[in-house]
Design an enzyme around this catalytic site. Structure first.
Site, PDB file in Angstrom:
ATOM      1  N   ASP A  83     -28.632  32.240  23.612  1.00  0.00           N
ATOM      2  CA  ASP A  83     -29.016  31.974  22.234  1.00  0.00           C
ATOM      3  C   ASP A  83     -27.790  32.133  21.342  1.00  0.00           C
ATOM      4  O   ASP A  83     -27.048  33.116  21.442  1.00  0.00           O
ATOM      5  CB  ASP A  83     -30.130  32.914  21.791  1.00  0.00           C
ATOM      6  N   CYS A 106     -24.627  32.555  19.054  1.00  0.00           N
ATOM      7  CA  CYS A 106     -23.987  33.646  18.321  1.00  0.00           C
ATOM      8  C   CYS A 106     -22.623  33.133  17.871  1.00  0.00           C
ATOM      9  O   CYS A 106     -21.618  33.317  18.553  1.00  0.00           O
ATOM     10  CB  CYS A 106     -23.844  34.894  19.190  1.00  0.00           C
ATOM     11  N   CYS A 127     -20.347  42.489  19.977  1.00  0.00           N
ATOM     12  CA  CYS A 127     -21.413  42.050  20.874  1.00  0.00           C
ATOM     13  C   CYS A 127     -20.822  41.419  22.129  1.00  0.00           C
ATOM     14  O   CYS A 127     -19.634  41.145  22.221  1.00  0.00           O
ATOM     15  CB  CYS A 127     -22.367  41.086  20.174  1.00  0.00           C
ATOM     16  N   GLU A 169     -29.375  31.360  15.810  1.00  0.00           N
ATOM     17  CA  GLU A 169     -28.400  32.311  15.282  1.00  0.00           C
ATOM     18  C   GLU A 169     -29.068  33.568  14.720  1.00  0.00           C
ATOM     19  O   GLU A 169     -30.054  33.484  13.998  1.00  0.00           O
ATOM     20  CB  GLU A 169     -27.574  31.641  14.182  1.00  0.00           C
ATOM     21  N   ARG A 227     -30.768  35.994  16.190  1.00  0.00           N
ATOM     22  CA  ARG A 227     -32.140  36.174  16.668  1.00  0.00           C
ATOM     23  C   ARG A 227     -33.120  35.328  15.863  1.00  0.00           C
ATOM     24  O   ARG A 227     -34.223  35.753  15.544  1.00  0.00           O
ATOM     25  CB  ARG A 227     -32.537  37.650  16.636  1.00  0.00           C
ATOM     26  N   ASP A 252     -36.992  40.651  15.948  1.00  0.00           N
ATOM     27  CA  ASP A 252     -36.523  39.455  16.652  1.00  0.00           C
ATOM     28  C   ASP A 252     -37.503  38.323  16.379  1.00  0.00           C
ATOM     29  O   ASP A 252     -38.704  38.487  16.583  1.00  0.00           O
ATOM     30  CB  ASP A 252     -36.446  39.736  18.161  1.00  0.00           C
ATOM     31  N   ARG A 256     -37.028  35.135  17.645  1.00  0.00           N
ATOM     32  CA  ARG A 256     -36.762  34.016  18.554  1.00  0.00           C
ATOM     33  C   ARG A 256     -37.971  33.652  19.399  1.00  0.00           C
ATOM     34  O   ARG A 256     -38.267  32.498  19.617  1.00  0.00           O
ATOM     35  CB  ARG A 256     -35.571  34.349  19.464  1.00  0.00           C
ATOM     36  N   SER A 265     -28.661  36.812  33.290  1.00  0.00           N
ATOM     37  CA  SER A 265     -29.217  37.374  32.063  1.00  0.00           C
ATOM     38  C   SER A 265     -29.853  38.716  32.379  1.00  0.00           C
ATOM     39  O   SER A 265     -30.426  38.905  33.459  1.00  0.00           O
ATOM     40  CB  SER A 265     -30.265  36.427  31.465  1.00  0.00           C
TER      41      SER A 265
END
Length: 417
Positions: free
Chosen positions: A246, A248, A259, A290, A292, A330, A332, A354
């Site tokens: 996702d 960033c 991060c 962007e 979350r 969050d 998302r 992940s």
């Protein structure tokens, strides 16, 4: 009255159906035959042809509106799609005929110019919502990986200079509202009303046109990067490695020490390359969500709040700082994310790059098996990002030896990008 003058003096509303006149091109979501399913028609000059809410282009549709208003773009100009066909043919797969399996993109979106050629020849403005092309990735980390022997040049996937051959897919969101409501477990009327209210009434059709079941929202798109033979993705005899990422921007593009986003993205790309060179395929799915899905302004506000709070940045307050600023930890929600994999015919991911519990759970619910879960190597985590990593692990992230949960110290949802 000529067309140009008519466009300057009349506003054509699509907010109510024409009495007694059915849609000229009705949609049957999930139909096996594309002609029975029907084309998605949104960006058109003739309101009567529309069978969807919104327009093509996602968030860029507003820039198109500015171009029209300034006189730079003819509003009735239709794209010439000559030589724009996909560089690789995907599907159709059985999942395309399951109305509940894919609800956030148009399975036929990359074939629109071809399968609906007859309708286009009759003057109907039918546009692709998916494009497929070939390209090369040029990343200094991959050149470094080649120099250090982490990846090897084969002249096919990895070139001698370190550039990497990929198949790229751009996907605009196309939401089937009844299917979306079912996916989230809510009534369609509630979904429509909240979409209408929370966008400031931007699309009245959402609540006034229940006959229009498809919505092209003005949000960011998805880009898919396939390493190796794209046909391997749907082949049960060949292995697949994947990274879901996702957006960033601060880390992915400009680099950040707070991060793990870019390091994990590059690590995922390297793992995908290795899988492709072993005869399988690698796939990176890049979602524009962007901060979350709360936006970059909110993200930067949260950065300030984290660093300025009493005691400084700490894992136990990591999620709460976002909720204090945005009202939610969050936004998302990974329920729609598996649609890209289902569309590509993927039924198993052998190596899932992940640590995210939400992404893993969403894929499993979509019927996609996952073999090995791959964590980010410790040496790739920036020092200032350790707070993030500890917070995520405490919230239930996969850490290599199983999930670790401590609900008393950290509450919250997934923060992986």
């Amino acid at each position: 009255m000529n067309e140009t003058l008519n466009r300057k003096t009349h506003i054509r509303l699509n907010s109510h159906p024409r009495q007694g006149q059915p849609l000229r091109y009705p949609l049957t979501w999930g139909a096996t035959d594309p002609h029975e399913r029907g084309p998605v028609i949104a960006t058109v000059s003739d309101v009567a042809d529309r069978n969807a809410i919104g327009t093509h282009g996602g968030s860029y549709s507003l820039y198109r509106a500015l171009a029209v208003s300034s006189g730079s773009l003819n509003p009735i100009k239709r794209p010439d799609l000559t030589n724009t066909a996909p560089t690789h043919s995907f599907g159709p797969y059985p999942s395309w005929s399951d109305p509940g399996a894919i609800v956030s993109l148009d399975p036929w979106g990359h074939m629109a110019a071809d399968v609906f050629a007859k309708e286009r020849a009759e003057g109907v403005d039918i546009r692709p919502s998916i494009a497929v092309t070939r390209a090369h990735l040029v990343l200094h980390e991959l050149h470094d990986a080649l120099a250090k022997g982490r990846i090897k040049a084969d002249g096919e996937v990895v070139q001698k200079n370190g550039d990497v051959a990929v198949t790229k897919i751009a996907i605009e969101p196309v939401w089937h509202l009844p299917g979306m409501a079912q996916r989230f477990g809510i009534a369609e009327t509630r979904l429509r009303r909240v979409l209408f209210e929370q966008t400031g009434g931007m699309y009245p059709d959402i609540v006034t046109r229940p006959d229009l079941q498809v919505f092209l929202p003005p949000i960011g798109s998805i880009t898919v990067y396939i390493f190796g033979d794209p046909d391997a993705l749907a082949d049960p005899k060949r292995r697949v490695t994947s990274r879901i990422h996702d957006e960033c921007n601060g880390s992915d593009v400009f680099g950040s020490d707070i991060c793990t986003c870019r390091p994990y993205l590059i690590h995922g790309i390297e793992e995908c390359i290795k899988e492709a060179q072993r005869g399988g395929a690698g796939i990176v799915v890049y979602n524009r969500k962007e901060g979350r899905a709360l936006g970059e302004v909110t993200k930067f506000l949260v950065y300030n709040a984290r660093k300025r709070q009493e005691g400084g940045d700490k894992a136990s307050e990591y999620f709460e700082r976002t909720e204090c600023v945005a009202g939610v930890q969050d936004a998302r929600f990974q329920e729609l994310m598996p649609d890209t994999y289902v569309w590509l015919g993927i039924k198993r991911i052998d190596r899932f790059v992940s640590m995210s519990n939400m992404k893993y759970d969403a894929l499993i619910r979509a019927g996609i098996d996952i073999g090995e879960r791959v964590t980010i190597p410790d040496e790739l985590v920036p020092a200032d990002a350790m707070v993030e990593m500890e917070a995520k692990k405490a919230a239930g992230y996969f850490a290599g030896d199983g999930p670790v949960r401590d609900p008393k110290s950290v509450k919250g949802r997934d923060l992986d990008r």
